[in-house]
Design a protein around this motif. Structure first.
Motif, PDB file in Angstrom:
ATOM      1  N   SER A 193      18.881  39.741 -49.220  1.00  0.00           N
ATOM      2  CA  SER A 193      20.030  38.889 -48.929  1.00  0.00           C
ATOM      3  C   SER A 193      21.052  39.640 -48.086  1.00  0.00           C
ATOM      4  N   PHE A 194      21.938  38.881 -47.514  1.00  0.00           N
ATOM      5  CA  PHE A 194      23.041  39.462 -46.765  1.00  0.00           C
ATOM      6  C   PHE A 194      23.903  40.319 -47.697  1.00  0.00           C
ATOM      7  N   LEU A 195      24.070  39.850 -48.920  1.00  0.00           N
ATOM      8  CA  LEU A 195      24.897  40.584 -49.879  1.00  0.00           C
ATOM      9  C   LEU A 195      24.323  41.980 -50.140  1.00  0.00           C
ATOM     10  N   ARG A 196      23.005  42.084 -50.249  1.00  0.00           N
ATOM     11  CA  ARG A 196      22.380  43.400 -50.458  1.00  0.00           C
ATOM     12  C   ARG A 196      22.598  44.293 -49.236  1.00  0.00           C
ATOM     13  N   ALA A 197      22.464  43.718 -48.050  1.00  0.00           N
ATOM     14  CA  ALA A 197      22.704  44.488 -46.826  1.00  0.00           C
ATOM     15  C   ALA A 197      24.155  44.959 -46.772  1.00  0.00           C
TER      16      ALA A 197
ATOM     17  N   CYS B  90      26.179  45.466 -49.330  1.00  0.00           N
ATOM     18  CA  CYS B  90      26.359  46.518 -50.341  1.00  0.00           C
ATOM     19  C   CYS B  90      25.812  47.855 -49.859  1.00  0.00           C
ATOM     20  N   PHE B  91      24.632  47.832 -49.227  1.00  0.00           N
ATOM     21  CA  PHE B  91      24.056  49.067 -48.693  1.00  0.00           C
ATOM     22  C   PHE B  91      24.974  49.675 -47.635  1.00  0.00           C
ATOM     23  N   CYS B  92      25.428  48.850 -46.699  1.00  0.00           N
ATOM     24  CA  CYS B  92      26.292  49.338 -45.613  1.00  0.00           C
ATOM     25  C   CYS B  92      27.548  49.997 -46.173  1.00  0.00           C
ATOM     26  N   ARG B  93      28.164  49.347 -47.110  1.00  0.00           N
ATOM     27  CA  ARG B  93      29.392  49.907 -47.704  1.00  0.00           C
ATOM     28  C   ARG B  93      29.101  51.166 -48.512  1.00  0.00           C
ATOM     29  N   ALA B  94      27.982  51.182 -49.227  1.00  0.00           N
ATOM     30  CA  ALA B  94      27.639  52.345 -50.060  1.00  0.00           C
ATOM     31  C   ALA B  94      27.445  53.597 -49.216  1.00  0.00           C
TER      32      ALA B  94
ATOM     33  N   ILE C 264      18.370  38.739 -41.876  1.00  0.00           N
ATOM     34  CA  ILE C 264      19.556  38.842 -42.718  1.00  0.00           C
ATOM     35  C   ILE C 264      20.528  37.751 -42.313  1.00  0.00           C
ATOM     36  N   ASN C 265      20.659  36.758 -43.156  1.00  0.00           N
ATOM     37  CA  ASN C 265      21.535  35.624 -42.867  1.00  0.00           C
ATOM     38  C   ASN C 265      22.886  35.812 -43.530  1.00  0.00           C
ATOM     39  N   PRO C 266      23.946  35.842 -42.736  1.00  0.00           N
ATOM     40  CA  PRO C 266      25.286  36.013 -43.319  1.00  0.00           C
ATOM     41  C   PRO C 266      25.658  34.838 -44.218  1.00  0.00           C
ATOM     42  N   ILE C 267      26.336  35.152 -45.318  1.00  0.00           N
ATOM     43  CA  ILE C 267      26.855  34.100 -46.184  1.00  0.00           C
ATOM     44  C   ILE C 267      28.372  34.065 -46.096  1.00  0.00           C
ATOM     45  N   SER C 268      28.902  34.869 -45.178  1.00  0.00           N
ATOM     46  CA  SER C 268      30.347  34.883 -44.980  1.00  0.00           C
ATOM     47  C   SER C 268      30.611  34.989 -43.485  1.00  0.00           C
ATOM     48  N   ASP C 269      31.874  35.050 -43.136  1.00  0.00           N
ATOM     49  CA  ASP C 269      32.240  35.182 -41.728  1.00  0.00           C
ATOM     50  C   ASP C 269      32.163  36.622 -41.235  1.00  0.00           C
ATOM     51  N   GLU C 270      31.860  37.546 -42.137  1.00  0.00           N
ATOM     52  CA  GLU C 270      31.788  38.950 -41.757  1.00  0.00           C
ATOM     53  C   GLU C 270      30.565  39.180 -40.875  1.00  0.00           C
ATOM     54  N   PRO C 271      30.755  39.695 -39.662  1.00  0.00           N
ATOM     55  CA  PRO C 271      29.622  39.898 -38.756  1.00  0.00           C
ATOM     56  C   PRO C 271      28.677  41.000 -39.246  1.00  0.00           C
ATOM     57  N   VAL C 272      27.390  40.768 -39.055  1.00  0.00           N
ATOM     58  CA  VAL C 272      26.365  41.682 -39.544  1.00  0.00           C
ATOM     59  C   VAL C 272      26.246  42.933 -38.675  1.00  0.00           C
ATOM     60  N   LEU C 273      26.212  42.770 -37.373  1.00  0.00           N
ATOM     61  CA  LEU C 273      25.942  43.913 -36.497  1.00  0.00           C
ATOM     62  C   LEU C 273      26.961  45.043 -36.604  1.00  0.00           C
TER      63      LEU C 273
END
Length: 127
Positions: free
Chosen positions: A64-68, A70-74, A95-104
């Motif tokens: 999920s986007f949430l797992r990605a 969490c990994f990025c922040r960790a 990885i599909n965003p579930i928020s407005d926060e950009p993935v890249l």
């Protein structure tokens, strides 16, 4: 020093195993949730469990986007975790965003943090 006769060597939590033994034990723990639980037991176990937990990171497809996120922040917040990552597989297209926060931008910062990666597999476009 020998423990008093009749006492158990594990009483009081005083048994100390060599780090190599913990490393070998934790290498066989397959479930990331179990490794995360072990990491909360003590500082020594945290370091060894995180090394096993972050060694190979797979993000995409079923993740999920949430797992990605969490990994990025960790890895951005903790250099110890970031340097533990040796294999990183990212499927950005899955990885599909579930928020407005950009993935890249998140992934870019995470990639900058993981400086000890030995193998990187990156998939950017969907089939």
């Amino acid at each position: 020093m020998q423990p008093p006769e009749g006492s158990h060597p594990c009483e009081g939590g005083s048994v100390k195993f060599p780090l190599e033994l913990w490393e070998n034990i934790l290498r066989h723990v397959a479930c990331p949730k179990d490794l995360a639980r072990v990491a909360r037991v003590s500082r020594i176990l945290r370091n060894e469990a995180e090394r096993a937990l972050y060694h190979t990171v797979l993000l995409g497809r079923d993740e999920s986007f949430l797992r990605a996120l969490c990994f990025c922040r960790a890895v951005q917040q903790c250099s110890r975790r970031a340097t533990s990552v040796k294999v990183l597989r990212l499927d950005v297209s899955a990885i599909n965003p579930i928020s407005d926060e950009p993935v890249l931008p998140l992934l870019t910062n995470a990639l900058r943090a993981v400086t000890h990666v030995e193998r990187l597999e990156l998939r950017v476009f969907a089939d």
